[in-house]
Design a protein around this motif. Structure first.
Motif, PDB file in Angstrom:
ATOM      1  N   GLY A 190       0.818  -1.209   0.000  1.00 43.88           N
ATOM      2  CA  GLY A 190       0.000   0.000   0.000  1.00 43.88           C
ATOM      3  C   GLY A 190       0.849   1.254   0.000  1.00 43.88           C
ATOM      4  O   GLY A 190       0.550   2.228  -0.714  1.00 43.88           O
ATOM      5  N   TRP A 191       1.921   1.244   0.821  1.00 39.01           N
ATOM      6  CA  TRP A 191       2.793   2.424   0.865  1.00 39.01           C
ATOM      7  C   TRP A 191       3.527   2.609  -0.475  1.00 39.01           C
ATOM      8  O   TRP A 191       3.655   3.728  -0.953  1.00 39.01           O
ATOM      9  CB  TRP A 191       3.810   2.271   1.989  1.00 39.01           C
ATOM     10  CG  TRP A 191       4.731   3.462   2.097  1.00 39.01           C
ATOM     11  CD1 TRP A 191       4.508   4.581   2.826  1.00 39.01           C
ATOM     12  CD2 TRP A 191       5.956   3.640   1.407  1.00 39.01           C
ATOM     13  NE1 TRP A 191       5.550   5.470   2.649  1.00 39.01           N
ATOM     14  CE2 TRP A 191       6.453   4.908   1.772  1.00 39.01           C
ATOM     15  CE3 TRP A 191       6.700   2.863   0.526  1.00 39.01           C
ATOM     16  CZ2 TRP A 191       7.653   5.416   1.289  1.00 39.01           C
ATOM     17  CZ3 TRP A 191       7.892   3.359   0.035  1.00 39.01           C
ATOM     18  CH2 TRP A 191       8.368   4.623   0.415  1.00 39.01           C
ATOM     19  N   ARG A 193       2.588   1.687  -3.425  1.00 41.49           N
ATOM     20  CA  ARG A 193       1.653   2.175  -4.444  1.00 41.49           C
ATOM     21  C   ARG A 193       1.417   3.671  -4.299  1.00 41.49           C
ATOM     22  O   ARG A 193       1.412   4.407  -5.285  1.00 41.49           O
ATOM     23  CB  ARG A 193       0.343   1.400  -4.348  1.00 41.49           C
ATOM     24  CG  ARG A 193      -0.653   1.746  -5.438  1.00 41.49           C
ATOM     25  CD  ARG A 193      -1.939   0.970  -5.266  1.00 41.49           C
ATOM     26  NE  ARG A 193      -2.878   1.270  -6.324  1.00 41.49           N
ATOM     27  CZ  ARG A 193      -4.140   0.874  -6.335  1.00 41.49           C
ATOM     28  NH1 ARG A 193      -4.616   0.144  -5.320  1.00 41.49           N
ATOM     29  NH2 ARG A 193      -4.933   1.206  -7.331  1.00 41.49           N
ATOM     30  N   LYS A 194       1.231   4.134  -3.048  1.00 36.14           N
ATOM     31  CA  LYS A 194       1.004   5.562  -2.817  1.00 36.14           C
ATOM     32  C   LYS A 194       2.265   6.364  -3.151  1.00 36.14           C
ATOM     33  O   LYS A 194       2.185   7.456  -3.732  1.00 36.14           O
ATOM     34  CB  LYS A 194       0.594   5.801  -1.359  1.00 36.14           C
ATOM     35  CG  LYS A 194       0.302   7.267  -1.031  1.00 36.14           C
ATOM     36  CD  LYS A 194      -0.128   7.422   0.414  1.00 36.14           C
ATOM     37  CE  LYS A 194      -0.480   8.878   0.719  1.00 36.14           C
ATOM     38  NZ  LYS A 194       0.650   9.805   0.461  1.00 36.14           N
ATOM     39  N   ALA A 195       3.439   5.841  -2.800  1.00 35.92           N
ATOM     40  CA  ALA A 195       4.678   6.552  -3.071  1.00 35.92           C
ATOM     41  C   ALA A 195       4.897   6.712  -4.573  1.00 35.92           C
ATOM     42  O   ALA A 195       5.312   7.776  -5.053  1.00 35.92           O
ATOM     43  CB  ALA A 195       5.848   5.806  -2.430  1.00 35.92           C
ATOM     44  N   ARG A 197       2.618   6.763  -6.857  1.00 32.61           N
ATOM     45  CA  ARG A 197       1.633   7.731  -7.353  1.00 32.61           C
ATOM     46  C   ARG A 197       2.100   9.162  -7.071  1.00 32.61           C
ATOM     47  O   ARG A 197       1.954  10.053  -7.913  1.00 32.61           O
ATOM     48  CB  ARG A 197       0.275   7.465  -6.710  1.00 32.61           C
ATOM     49  CG  ARG A 197      -0.807   8.444  -7.160  1.00 32.61           C
ATOM     50  CD  ARG A 197      -2.152   8.133  -6.524  1.00 32.61           C
ATOM     51  NE  ARG A 197      -3.128   9.161  -6.867  1.00 32.61           N
ATOM     52  CZ  ARG A 197      -3.824   9.195  -7.998  1.00 32.61           C
ATOM     53  NH1 ARG A 197      -3.642   8.241  -8.896  1.00 32.61           N
ATOM     54  NH2 ARG A 197      -4.689  10.151  -8.235  1.00 32.61           N
ATOM     55  N   ASP A 198       2.680   9.380  -5.896  1.00 31.43           N
ATOM     56  CA  ASP A 198       3.200  10.715  -5.566  1.00 31.43           C
ATOM     57  C   ASP A 198       4.356  11.095  -6.490  1.00 31.43           C
ATOM     58  O   ASP A 198       4.526  12.273  -6.828  1.00 31.43           O
ATOM     59  CB  ASP A 198       3.650  10.747  -4.109  1.00 31.43           C
ATOM     60  CG  ASP A 198       2.481  10.655  -3.123  1.00 31.43           C
ATOM     61  OD1 ASP A 198       1.339  10.929  -3.548  1.00 31.43           O
ATOM     62  OD2 ASP A 198       2.715  10.299  -1.948  1.00 31.43           O
ATOM     63  N   TYR A 225       5.495  -3.473 -10.388  1.00 29.24           N
ATOM     64  CA  TYR A 225       4.667  -2.263 -10.332  1.00 29.24           C
ATOM     65  C   TYR A 225       4.827  -1.497 -11.642  1.00 29.24           C
ATOM     66  O   TYR A 225       5.931  -1.406 -12.196  1.00 29.24           O
ATOM     67  CB  TYR A 225       5.098  -1.363  -9.169  1.00 29.24           C
ATOM     68  CG  TYR A 225       4.708  -1.874  -7.813  1.00 29.24           C
ATOM     69  CD1 TYR A 225       3.501  -1.497  -7.226  1.00 29.24           C
ATOM     70  CD2 TYR A 225       5.546  -2.738  -7.112  1.00 29.24           C
ATOM     71  CE1 TYR A 225       3.145  -1.968  -5.973  1.00 29.24           C
ATOM     72  CE2 TYR A 225       5.197  -3.217  -5.863  1.00 29.24           C
ATOM     73  CZ  TYR A 225       3.992  -2.832  -5.305  1.00 29.24           C
ATOM     74  OH  TYR A 225       3.628  -3.302  -4.056  1.00 29.24           O
TER      75      TYR A 225
END
Length: 275
Positions: A190-191, A193-195, A197-198, A225
């Motif tokens: 989860g982290w 994926r968010k990183a 995206r950022d 990914y």
């Protein structure tokens, strides 16, 4: 017997004088081709700019003109230059040329089809049999593609009949780019994926009115990914992918996320061991 007489009327009697004349024509043709090629190459190598390339372009044209002139002189020596013989000869030549140029004609027809169906147009980024680049010109016979390495590739429209045409933007100003990351399976998905995206959100090349998607896929060697996003201009796609890759690696490395232990193309046997 009638066929033999007909063929006998087609050709002249070849005597020693005719053979000598044909030999002189052959020797003169070879000599003129050699002299013209060396002379034009010598001249072109002493010129600069566009003039140099135009002189180089004269080499095959000059050779073709010399060959046509030699044939025009030699044919009347071998064949009786009557109307019937010329019609027979031109018919045979036309048949041979038509057979030789069947692919050329097919490319012309495919060019007409491409003008109607528009599988590609100038400004599109296409992939045709492994040739990827931007379409610069769509001609009657070929489509000219400039690759990322700045090579100009002329692809005949004939490929339309039996090859898949991959069009990345299809006349639109938006082109999706993909940046891949291959990570060790032990991490906080989860982290990550968010990183990632950022990372895409903070890119200077990002087109903000298009979606950003981070896709994760589990593999035997780790997790794959992919950041899917759009640059402002399709011509920025390689700068965009490079920016995502470099900054993505920096963020993941700083967080202690390690890359996959095996390369993505590693082969696994039936017991799951790498080979």
């Amino acid at each position: 017997m009638d066929d033999q007489e007909q063929y006998a009327k087609l050709f002249n009697d070849i005597d020693s004088q005719a053979l000598i004349t044909l030999g002189v024509i052959l020797a003169s043709t070879v000599l003129l081709i050699i002299v013209s090629q060396r002379g034009l190459n010598w001249l072109a190598n002493r010129l600069h700019g566009q003039v140099r390339f135009r002189v180089f372009a004269l080499v095959p044209l000059t050779r073709l003109l010399i060959l046509i002139t030699a044939l025009a002189v030699a044919v009347p020596i071998v064949i009786e230059p009557s109307l019937r013989n010329m019609v027979t000869l031109l018919g045979a030549i036309g048949l041979a040329i038509g057979f030789a140029l069947k692919d050329y004609v097919s490319s012309l027809i495919a060019g007409v089809v491409s003008a109607v169906e528009l599988p590609y147009r100038p400004g599109d980024w296409v992939n045709i049999e492994g040739t990827y680049g931007e379409v610069k010109h769509v001609g009657m016979r070929t489509v000219e593609i400039v690759t990322p390495d700045d090579d100009l590739v002329a692809v005949p429209h004939l490929k339309l009949w039996d090859s898949a045409i991959y069009n990345a933007n299809n006349g639109d100003v938006s082109l999706q780019c993909v940046a891949s990351f291959y990570l060790h399976p032990e991490h906080e998905a989860g982290w990550v994926r968010k990183a990632l995206r950022d990372v895409a959100l903070t890119s200077a090349y990002l087109k903000f009115d298009k979606p950003i998607i981070v896709v994760a896929e589990e593999k035997p060697w780790g997790t794959h990914y992919r950041i899917r996003a759009y640059p402002v201009d399709p011509r920025q796609q390689f700068l965009f992918i490079t920016d995502l890759t470099v900054r993505g690696k920096q963020v993941l490395s700083a967080a202690g996320v390690t890359p996959a232990l095996l390369p993505p193309d590693a082969a696994l046997d039936s017991q799951g061991a790498a080979s």
